[in-house]
Scaffold this motif. Structure first.
Motif, short mmCIF file in Angstrom:
data_model
loop_
_atom_site.label_atom_id
_atom_site.label_comp_id
_atom_site.label_asym_id
_atom_site.label_seq_id
_atom_site.Cartn_x
_atom_site.Cartn_y
_atom_site.Cartn_z
N TYR A 51 -2.08 -4.93 4.14
CA TYR A 51 -2.90 -4.05 4.97
C TYR A 51 -2.02 -3.11 5.80
CZ TYR A 51 -6.34 -7.61 3.78
OH TYR A 51 -7.15 -8.47 3.09
N GLY A 52 -2.67 -2.10 6.38
CA GLY A 52 -2.01 -1.22 7.33
C GLY A 52 -0.79 -0.54 6.76
N SER A 53 0.28 -0.53 7.53
CA SER A 53 1.51 0.13 7.11
C SER A 53 2.09 -0.49 5.85
CB SER A 53 2.54 0.08 8.25
OG SER A 53 3.76 0.66 7.86
N LEU A 54 1.94 -1.81 5.69
CA LEU A 54 2.44 -2.46 4.48
C LEU A 54 1.76 -1.91 3.24
CD1 LEU A 54 2.67 -6.25 5.52
CD2 LEU A 54 4.54 -4.61 5.29
N ALA A 55 0.47 -1.63 3.36
CA ALA A 55 -0.26 -1.09 2.22
C ALA A 55 0.07 0.38 1.99
CB ALA A 55 -1.76 -1.26 2.44
N LEU A 56 0.22 1.13 3.08
CA LEU A 56 0.41 2.58 2.97
C LEU A 56 1.81 2.97 2.51
CD1 LEU A 56 -1.58 3.55 6.16
CD2 LEU A 56 -2.15 4.27 3.84
N THR A 57 2.82 2.22 2.93
CA THR A 57 4.20 2.58 2.57
C THR A 57 4.93 1.44 1.87
OG1 THR A 57 5.07 1.90 4.73
CG2 THR A 57 4.35 4.19 4.51
N GLY A 58 4.19 0.43 1.45
CA GLY A 58 4.82 -0.74 0.85
C GLY A 58 5.58 -0.47 -0.44
N HIS A 59 5.03 0.37 -1.30
CA HIS A 59 5.72 0.66 -2.56
C HIS A 59 7.07 1.33 -2.29
CE1 HIS A 59 2.90 -0.76 -5.51
NE2 HIS A 59 1.90 -0.08 -4.97
N GLY A 60 7.09 2.29 -1.36
CA GLY A 60 8.34 2.97 -1.05
C GLY A 60 9.33 2.08 -0.33
N HIS A 61 8.84 1.09 0.39
CA HIS A 61 9.69 0.19 1.15
C HIS A 61 10.05 -1.09 0.38
CE1 HIS A 61 8.68 2.80 4.44
NE2 HIS A 61 9.20 2.03 5.36
N GLY A 62 9.59 -1.21 -0.86
CA GLY A 62 9.94 -2.38 -1.66
C GLY A 62 9.16 -3.64 -1.31
N THR A 63 7.98 -3.50 -0.69
CA THR A 63 7.20 -4.68 -0.31
C THR A 63 6.73 -5.44 -1.54
OG1 THR A 63 6.45 -3.51 1.67
CG2 THR A 63 5.22 -5.48 1.04
N ASP A 64 6.35 -4.72 -2.59
CA ASP A 64 5.89 -5.39 -3.81
C ASP A 64 7.00 -6.28 -4.39
OD1 ASP A 64 7.33 -3.02 -4.21
OD2 ASP A 64 6.27 -2.48 -6.05
N ARG A 65 8.21 -5.75 -4.46
CA ARG A 65 9.33 -6.52 -4.99
C ARG A 65 9.65 -7.71 -4.08
NH1 ARG A 65 12.94 -3.35 -8.19
NH2 ARG A 65 14.75 -3.98 -6.95
N ALA A 66 9.58 -7.48 -2.77
CA ALA A 66 9.88 -8.54 -1.82
C ALA A 66 8.92 -9.71 -1.96
CB ALA A 66 9.85 -8.00 -0.40
N ILE A 67 7.63 -9.41 -2.13
CA ILE A 67 6.63 -10.47 -2.29
C ILE A 67 6.92 -11.30 -3.54
CG2 ILE A 67 4.19 -10.92 -2.77
CD1 ILE A 67 4.57 -10.14 0.10
N LEU A 68 7.20 -10.62 -4.64
CA LEU A 68 7.50 -11.34 -5.89
C LEU A 68 8.72 -12.22 -5.72
CD1 LEU A 68 6.93 -8.57 -8.61
CD2 LEU A 68 5.28 -10.14 -7.59
N LEU A 69 9.76 -11.71 -5.10
CA LEU A 69 10.98 -12.49 -4.92
C LEU A 69 10.74 -13.69 -4.02
CD1 LEU A 69 13.49 -9.53 -4.46
CD2 LEU A 69 13.44 -11.12 -6.39
N GLY A 70 10.00 -13.49 -2.93
CA GLY A 70 9.71 -14.60 -2.02
C GLY A 70 8.92 -15.71 -2.69
N LEU A 71 7.94 -15.34 -3.51
CA LEU A 71 7.14 -16.36 -4.20
C LEU A 71 7.98 -17.17 -5.18
CD1 LEU A 71 3.85 -14.36 -4.91
CD2 LEU A 71 4.19 -16.16 -3.20
#
Length: 490
Positions: A51-71
């Motif tokens: 949600y919020g900033s994570l959703a709006l800029t997550g792809h550019g900030h690598g949030t998707d990759r981070a979630i996969l790695l953490g899991l």
């Protein structure tokens, strides 16, 4: 005081502490909790909502990759940046993710990792922090086995929904036992004066008291570092952080190429460094140019997803090391019978301890989250920390340290966070160089002042926080305004 130096200065990976390091830690914490409760083998699929900033800029900030790695069980301080691309590609090409690297589940990002760009908070009726994420685990019958909401509150720090709410109701409660607890700069200065201590020595004593707190992850000392006392242990871990920063800077000064993400931003630090090596001796301002290059080198490494030290965030990771290099390379060390190397080492330790004390004040009384208060909470805080830390390294008084930190933030007030394309590249890389130069100027102004000053650091911290709350959300790491929007017209 609830924050340790080693929580402000964390070894991790780029490009963002709030959008990469924090989400990776949250995903890892969630899956470890499933394992602890014996649910891991029962999981058929996991859904992650951002949600919020994570959703709006997550792809550019690598949030998707981070979630996969953490899991899969990776942690920001131990993951090998060189294998990340291969790990992510394996998940995406096979549609299979191994929870904690052992229990396979189907995972397709379009179905299981959802970016809610039109919703600011996990609960629309309950505004909280704009970096919210929800993890949900289901069994083969579709039954919800576990669900947790986390907030990435800046600098790689995360809180569960329960922890976040508790913190809001007890923000000033000290839970860690230290000999010199402080909640404000005024208290810090008064304690230091009462016990005849420099700020660095006061914080060192507090860090020694926290050695028994195993929730604090301290880096291993550099091989060969003498550790005869608890103070030596803290100092050795600080030098390990400095060593990691130096390594990051060195990589940034030699690695050429285009940064990932689609903006086609070229790494400039190597070219600028080469020019300074050949022409710098002719320019009296070359030391300031080097400071800019050092900061840019670190943040180009960060933008490429390399190993960096959160200081206090990844987006501002270049300021603290740049000023460290400035002190080590361009400040004359008076020997007084002690080796120059030893003097430099003690100075750099004072620098980090003092900078951390200032960072703690911002962390606990305001925010270091760009999504909450804009870039004044990232590069602005790093600039303030570096200015105060440099004053201490130069032998300044506690009052001069406080004054330097105050000046630095006073002239970063209102700075927005508007990264183009949601990438930590423009204006972030150059902004670290500007912040580092500004830190030196703030220190020099404070060190030359003998008649006191009108504004206090506490007043400026309070002003920064209120300014951040007043700032429109589209200027706070959403890429919906400012440079992020107007670059389209350029």
């Amino acid at each position: 005081m609830n924050t340790s130096l080693f929580e402000l200065f964390k070894i991790g990976i780029g490009p963002s502490s709030s959008h990469t390091v924090g989400p990776m830690r949250a995903a890892l914490r969630f899956v470890e909790s499933l394992d602890h409760r014996g649910h891991l083998a029962d999981i058929e699929h996991v859904i992650v909502d951002l949600y919020g900033s994570l959703a709006l800029t997550g792809h550019g900030h690598g949030t998707d990759r981070a979630i996969l790695l953490g899991l899969t069980g990776e942690a920001p301080d131990t993951v090998n940046p060189e294998v990340i691309d291969a790990e992510i590609e394996a998940i995406r090409s096979t549609g299979t993710l191994y929870l904690l690297d052992r229990d396979p589940i189907p995972f397709t990002e379009a179905e299981h990792l959802l970016f809610h760009r039109n919703q600011m908070y996990p609960d629309p009726e309950k505004p909280t922090h704009p970096n919210g994420m929800r993890f949900s685990a289901f069994d083969s019958q579709g039954y919800l086995l576990a669900q947790n909401v986390f907030y990435s509150i800046g600098g790689g720090f995360i809180l569960s929904a329960e922890e976040f709410e508790a913190q809001q109701h007890a923000k000033t409660t000290t839970t860690r036992s230290v000999p010199y607890p402080f909640r404000s700069a005024a208290e810090l200065l008064a304690l230091a004066a009462k016990h005849n201590l420099a700020i660095a020595d006061l914080l060192l004593a507090n860090e020694v008291a926290l050695l028994s707190d195993h929730s604090i992850r301290r880096p291993s000392p550099v091989e060969g570092a003498p550790i005869a006392t608890p103070q030596d242990q803290i100092k050795a871990s600080i030098l390990s952080i400095w060593h990691t920063m130096q390594s990051c800077t060195a990589r940034g000064l030699t690695t050429e190429g285009i940064l990932p993400g689609g903006l086609n931003v070229r790494r400039r630090a190597p070219r600028l460094a080469r020019r300074l090596e050949t022409e710098g001796s002719k320019d009296p301002l070359a030391p300031m140019d080097w400071v800019t290059v050092y900061a840019m080198a670190v943040n180009e490494e960060n933008a490429a997803g390399g190993r960096v030290v959160t200081a206090p965030t990844n987006g501002a990771a270049g300021v603290i090391p740049a000023i460290g290099h400035y002190y080590m390379r361009f400040i004359e060390k008076k020997s007084d019978g002690i080796s120059e190397e030893k003097i430099a080492e003690e100075g750099i330790i004072r620098y980090f301890l003092t900078a951390a004390a200032i960072g703690i004040l911002y962390k606990e009384n305001a925010s270091i989250s760009g999504a909450e208060v804009g870039c004044q909470g990232e590069v602005g805080v790093a600039c303030s920390m570096a200015a105060g830390g440099l004053a201490a390294a130069l032998g300044g008084t506690n009052d001069q340290v406080e004054h330097a930190a105050e000046i630095a933030m006073e002239h970063n007030l209102g700075m927005t966070c508007d990264p183009i394309g949601g990438l930590v590249q423009i204006p972030c890389i150059e902004r670290n160089g500007m912040g580092a130069v500004k830190a030196i100027n703030a220190t020099r102004m404070a060190m030359h002042e003998t008649l006191g000053h009108k504004l206090s650091l506490d007043q400026v911290i309070a002003t920064m926080y209120q300014t951040g709350l007043d700032m429109q959300s589209r200027y706070k790491e959403t890429s919906l305004a400012g440079l992020a929007l107007n670059i389209i017209e350029c």
